[in-house]
Enzyme design. Sequence first.
Site, mmCIF file in Angstrom:
data_model
loop_
_atom_site.group_PDB
_atom_site.id
_atom_site.type_symbol
_atom_site.label_atom_id
_atom_site.label_comp_id
_atom_site.label_asym_id
_atom_site.label_seq_id
_atom_site.Cartn_x
_atom_site.Cartn_y
_atom_site.Cartn_z
ATOM 1 N N ASN A 131 0.622 -0.908 0.037
ATOM 2 C CA ASN A 131 0.015 -0.233 -0.016
ATOM 3 C C ASN A 131 0.649 1.534 0.220
ATOM 4 O O ASN A 131 0.466 2.415 -0.338
ATOM 5 C CB ASN A 131 -1.127 -0.076 1.051
ATOM 6 C CG ASN A 131 -1.984 1.228 0.819
ATOM 7 O OD1 ASN A 131 -2.955 1.404 0.319
ATOM 8 N ND2 ASN A 131 -1.076 2.084 2.495
ATOM 9 N N LYS A 186 0.647 4.026 -11.291
ATOM 10 C CA LYS A 186 -0.294 2.856 -11.083
ATOM 11 C C LYS A 186 -0.497 2.111 -12.537
ATOM 12 O O LYS A 186 -1.427 1.697 -11.520
ATOM 13 C CB LYS A 186 -1.621 3.890 -10.215
ATOM 14 C CG LYS A 186 -0.896 4.644 -8.941
ATOM 15 C CD LYS A 186 -0.464 3.732 -7.814
ATOM 16 C CE LYS A 186 -0.603 4.472 -6.606
ATOM 17 N NZ LYS A 186 -0.726 3.348 -5.447
ATOM 18 N N TYR A 239 2.751 10.227 -11.282
ATOM 19 C CA TYR A 239 2.143 9.045 -10.340
ATOM 20 C C TYR A 239 1.178 8.400 -11.624
ATOM 21 O O TYR A 239 1.542 6.741 -10.949
ATOM 22 C CB TYR A 239 1.243 10.449 -9.501
ATOM 23 C CG TYR A 239 0.493 9.498 -8.774
ATOM 24 C CD1 TYR A 239 1.151 8.646 -7.529
ATOM 25 C CD2 TYR A 239 -0.995 9.270 -8.926
ATOM 26 C CE1 TYR A 239 -0.343 7.894 -6.550
ATOM 27 C CE2 TYR A 239 -1.397 9.084 -7.642
ATOM 28 C CZ TYR A 239 -1.421 8.172 -6.760
ATOM 29 O OH TYR A 239 -2.062 7.401 -5.999
HETATM 30 P P1 NAD Z 1 -0.119 8.412 2.787
HETATM 31 O O1 NAD Z 1 0.159 10.138 2.775
HETATM 32 O O2 NAD Z 1 -1.558 8.936 4.171
HETATM 33 O O3 NAD Z 1 0.262 6.892 3.798
HETATM 34 C C1 NAD Z 1 0.925 6.560 2.960
HETATM 35 C C2 NAD Z 1 1.305 4.495 3.936
HETATM 36 O O4 NAD Z 1 3.040 5.108 2.436
HETATM 37 C C3 NAD Z 1 2.380 6.368 4.798
HETATM 38 O O5 NAD Z 1 1.845 4.677 5.653
HETATM 39 C C4 NAD Z 1 3.916 6.084 4.869
HETATM 40 O O6 NAD Z 1 4.751 5.574 5.771
HETATM 41 C C5 NAD Z 1 4.278 4.878 3.545
HETATM 42 N N1 NAD Z 1 5.416 5.519 2.590
HETATM 43 C C6 NAD Z 1 5.473 6.336 1.949
HETATM 44 N N2 NAD Z 1 6.740 6.744 1.581
HETATM 45 C C7 NAD Z 1 8.002 5.620 2.044
HETATM 46 C C8 NAD Z 1 8.764 4.999 2.043
HETATM 47 N N3 NAD Z 1 10.073 5.194 1.131
HETATM 48 N N4 NAD Z 1 9.055 4.083 2.234
HETATM 49 C C9 NAD Z 1 7.453 3.346 3.051
HETATM 50 N N5 NAD Z 1 6.734 3.688 2.894
HETATM 51 C C10 NAD Z 1 6.474 5.276 2.961
HETATM 52 O O7 NAD Z 1 -1.184 7.872 2.240
HETATM 53 P P2 NAD Z 1 -2.836 7.350 1.633
HETATM 54 O O8 NAD Z 1 -3.181 9.037 0.637
HETATM 55 O O9 NAD Z 1 -3.009 6.907 1.980
HETATM 56 O O10 NAD Z 1 -2.172 6.722 0.220
HETATM 57 C C11 NAD Z 1 -1.592 5.030 0.886
HETATM 58 C C12 NAD Z 1 -1.948 4.323 -0.852
HETATM 59 O O11 NAD Z 1 -3.079 4.916 -1.386
HETATM 60 C C13 NAD Z 1 -0.946 4.820 -1.714
HETATM 61 O O12 NAD Z 1 -0.371 3.755 -2.264
HETATM 62 C C14 NAD Z 1 -1.527 5.749 -2.835
HETATM 63 O O13 NAD Z 1 -1.077 6.385 -4.014
HETATM 64 C C15 NAD Z 1 -3.131 5.681 -3.085
HETATM 65 N N6 NAD Z 1 -4.281 6.132 -3.011
HETATM 66 C C16 NAD Z 1 -4.739 7.542 -2.166
HETATM 67 C C17 NAD Z 1 -5.581 8.000 -2.820
HETATM 68 C C18 NAD Z 1 -6.289 9.251 -2.055
HETATM 69 O O14 NAD Z 1 -7.355 10.466 -2.314
HETATM 70 N N7 NAD Z 1 -5.525 9.640 -0.641
HETATM 71 C C19 NAD Z 1 -6.341 7.775 -3.709
HETATM 72 C C20 NAD Z 1 -5.851 6.859 -4.748
HETATM 73 C C21 NAD Z 1 -4.490 6.148 -4.606
#
Ligand code: NAD
Length: 245
Positions: free
Chosen positions: A88, A157, A153
Site C-alpha cells: 500500500n 499506477k 504517479y
Molecule cells: P499517506 O501519505 O497517508 O500514507 C502513505 C504511507 O506510505 C505511509 O504509511 C508511509 O509510511 C508510507 N510511505 C511513504 N513513503 C515511504 C517510503 N519511502 N518507504 C516506505 N513507506 C513509505 O497516503 P494514502 O493516501 O493513505 O495512500 C496510500 C496508498 O493509496 C498509496 O499507494 C496512494 O497512492 C494510494 N491512493 C491514495 C488516494 C488518496 O486520495 N488518498 C487515492 C488513490 C490512491
Amino acid sequence: MLEGKVMVITGGTRGIGLETVRVFKENKAEVILFGSKKETVEEAISKLKEEGMEVKGYYPNLDHIEELNKVVEKIVKEYGKIDILINNAGISANKKIEDTASEEFAKIMNLNVNAIFNMTKAVVPYMKEQHHGVVLNTSSMVSIYGQPSGVGYPASKFAVNGLTKSLSRELAPFQIRVNAVAPGITKTDMVAALPEEMIEPLIKTIPLGRIGEPRDIANAFLFLASDLASYITGEILSVDGAARS
Ligand code: NAD
C-alpha cells in the site's frame, strides 16, 4: 472474516493503510504494519494500542531485498506464515513534466512499483510453500485515464495494474490470488487538510456525491482478502464513487 490469518501491510502507519489495519484487526487478523520511519511506526502502534488493538511494526527499507528477506523471515518464524500481503505504500506527484526532475520520476516509480516487486518477491516463496496466499496492491483511479500533471504517479499506477494482472496469472497455480484496489480521492490527512473551496468542486465530479473515506478502501481490501473473493484474481477494483477520470 479473517480469524487465524496473518497480514503484512506496507504504508500502514496512516491514511488508507492505518484504517486497513483497523478493519483487519476488527476481523481478527494478526497484523504486522510497515512504515518508513521508526517514529511513525511507533506512533501508529501506540495509537492502535489506545484503541485496544495490538499490532507489530517494522520499518525496513523497501529498496533492499536483503533487508526485506530478513524481516519477512522473522515474521514467518514468529507467526508461522503470511496469508495476506498488502502493498500500500505510495507517494504521488502533481508537477508538470518540464518541472519534474528525472530523479523525482524515478523516486515515484521506485516506491510505487519497485517496492511492490521487492516485497512480493520476498513473501511469495512462503506463500508458494503454503500453497495459498493473497497479494493486494493499492492502485488508483488515475491508473485508468491518467491525470493532467504529475505523470510519474499515473505511470506508476498503470504499472501496479500490470504487476497485478501478470502476477495473478503467474501465481494462480499456487493458489495465490493477486488483486488491486483503485481508490478515488480519499479523505486521508492530505485531502482532509484541503480548504472547503477546493473540496467542493472535487465532490461535484464524483457521481456518488462524496469523497471516499479510508474505510471505504479498507473494506474493499477486506473483501478481496477474505474467502468471499476466493475465485477473484487479477482484478482492479475501482472504489471511487464512479469518478474514474
Ligand atoms: P499517506 O501519505 O497517508 O500514507 C502513505 C504511507 O506510505 C505511509 O504509511 C508511509 O509510511 C508510507 N510511505 C511513504 N513513503 C515511504 C517510503 N519511502 N518507504 C516506505 N513507506 C513509505 O497516503 P494514502 O493516501 O493513505 O495512500 C496510500 C496508498 O493509496 C498509496 O499507494 C496512494 O497512492 C494510494 N491512493 C491514495 C488516494 C488518496 O486520495 N488518498 C487515492 C488513490 C490512491
